[in-house]
Design an enzyme around this catalytic site. Sequence first.
Site, PDB file in Angstrom:
ATOM      1  CG  HIS A  42      -3.544  -3.382   3.249  1.00 33.45           C
ATOM      2  ND1 HIS A  42      -2.618  -3.485   4.155  1.00 33.45           N
ATOM      3  CD2 HIS A  42      -4.369  -2.291   2.721  1.00 33.45           C
ATOM      4  CE1 HIS A  42      -2.783  -2.476   3.800  1.00 33.45           C
ATOM      5  NE2 HIS A  42      -3.808  -1.037   3.108  1.00 33.45           N
ATOM      6  CD  GLU A  45      -1.257  -5.999   5.223  1.00 35.51           C
ATOM      7  OE1 GLU A  45      -1.063  -6.642   4.042  1.00 35.51           O
ATOM      8  OE2 GLU A  45      -1.565  -4.899   5.584  1.00 35.51           O
ATOM      9  CB  CYS A  48      -1.867   0.090   1.500  1.00 37.14           C
ATOM     10  SG  CYS A  48      -2.564   0.769   0.883  1.00 37.14           S
TER      11      CYS A  48
HETATM   12  N1  GLN Z   1      -2.026   6.840   2.906  1.00 34.68           N
HETATM   13  C1  GLN Z   1      -1.839   5.935   1.445  1.00 34.68           C
HETATM   14  C2  GLN Z   1      -3.120   6.385   0.934  1.00 34.68           C
HETATM   15  O1  GLN Z   1      -4.353   6.851   1.434  1.00 34.68           O
HETATM   16  C3  GLN Z   1      -1.768   4.785   1.425  1.00 34.68           C
HETATM   17  C4  GLN Z   1      -2.646   4.297   2.772  1.00 34.68           C
HETATM   18  C5  GLN Z   1      -1.570   2.651   3.160  1.00 34.68           C
HETATM   19  O2  GLN Z   1      -1.166   2.745   2.774  1.00 34.68           O
HETATM   20  N2  GLN Z   1      -3.027   1.600   3.497  1.00 34.68           N
HETATM   21  O3  GLN Z   1      -3.691   6.143  -0.460  1.00 34.68           O
END
Ligand code: GLN
Length: 553
Positions: free
Chosen positions: A507, A509, A381
């Site tokens: 994600h 995970e 992410c």
């Molecule tokens: N802050 C970034 C976004 O909003 C990444 C978010 C995250 O890593 N969950 O896109």
Amino acid sequence: MAKHIFVTGGVVSSLGKGLTSASIGMVLERRGLRVRMQKLDPYINVDPGTMSPYQHGEVYVLDDGSETDLDLGHYERFTNSPLTRDSNYTTGQIYLSVIEKERRGEFLGKTVQVIPHITNEIKSVIRKMADDDVDVVITEIGGTVGDIESQPFLEAIRQFSLDVGKENCLYIHLTLVPYLKAAGELKTKPTQHSVGQLREIGIQPDILICRTERTISREDREKMALFCNVPLDAVIEEKDKDFSIYEVPLSLVENGLDELIVRKLNLHAGTLDLDDWRDLLHRLRNPDHEISIAVVGKYAEHSDAYKSIYEALDHAGMHHRAQVRIGRIQSEDVEREGPERILSGYDGILVPGGFGERGIEGKVEAIRFARERNIPFLGICLGLQCAAIEFGRNVVGLENAHSTEFQKDTPHPLICLLDEQQQITHKGGTMRLGSQPCVLDTTSRAFECYGSANIDERHRHRYEFNNVYRQQFIAHGMMIAGTNPAGTLVEILEIPSHPWFVAVQFHPEFRSKPTAAQPLFAGLIGAAIKRRNASRKTDAAEKVEDQQESSRK
Ligand code: GLN
């Protein structure tokens, strides 16, 4: 008709109620029962998604996009219970729903009160779990008995057994039996007081699970049984597990918990099958490899902030029979002291998700280090977004390239908001959330890991890779290894010339289980083992050369 188990906690918070509830769910499943897990959280926030990781650890995201408490992560890792929006409610959500009903006139002008309106609402969300294909619903009540916020929930679960029949409900209370060094003994009084408080509300626990550092003597168990009004065999010891949390279900079974529950609830259960779980622990105890992975994040000092990441690394370790030493690295330390000092010696680097500018440059530096030194890298992410920033600045040559999350007027907005996110002002539940399909390039490492070109993974972010830069990135050696099916959103970036450099917008995970390591995590650990073995070979070769050299002299 489904049976209900309610898990409450007493004496102190952080007793591991989530883990214990998940373990109960797991052992019942292993006896052939169909289990549904639920957590009710007494805090007033409506969206667990907007809470600080400092206070509540990671926000756990479900397939349906709901942002939930991290205990639901334990539920998913230990059981097969399907989890949805209904699996986690907060006081805030309960009140919001009651207030909305009141505004719609559903209470016909009656005075709206905690009892019965709030308690009815709580009971209805519990009842929602109990459909035809469920044998046991396990509802964990967050917080500690005695908290003001918990009262309506406890009152609701007390009433619940009147509604569905006492024989269909089981109350399990988790307490702490502390060891007092000065006295040289375990103390049962806090448990007695905690059960006393529960009984004041009208709940007589059926089973006590006692968290303890030391073995509880029969005498102490008898004392608790007598004072807490439970049979002796229902005082179950749950001793601290220094080695692994995955030992918890086994120890509960050893202490007879599954049989006790089956008997008390009169469940039609099969025989217990835990062979694969025992095998898992055996592999964990007898690793063939030992490697280290640096997780470079903003909340490294807070153990719960990257909970699912750490767990997924462990699962991948078990998969490869590798002991994974995790270095929890504060990205600001990389900024201060440089990547060489902080990251040398690690066999892999992982940059997890996150929000906010603090520590961003440290993450970018860590990624540069991984890219230039050929260290296996997984970006998740924000980790993908930082990988794009690093590559844009240092390989493509886009000076001051950035994400508009951190620098609105950057000359090269490599990461930016899509139009649909521009207008959003509300913070709760408005990101790109939940499970979404992704199509993989069949020549990518990601494809190699998943063994399939069509995958689904969970998302939680607002910002995206800016498509304007796609061609430049490709021209400089970056591969767009995965996109959404329409091809409009970049989901995976990879550097094919690097031994293992994979960054994903989702994600992974949240989909990892101890019995089924997540493919990308397994890929990272596999690459790290390879690197470690290769460097050991080089070390050995160097040693032989040195010896030959000195014998020549
Ligand atoms: N802050 C970034 C976004 O909003 C990444 C978010 C995250 O890593 N969950 O896109």
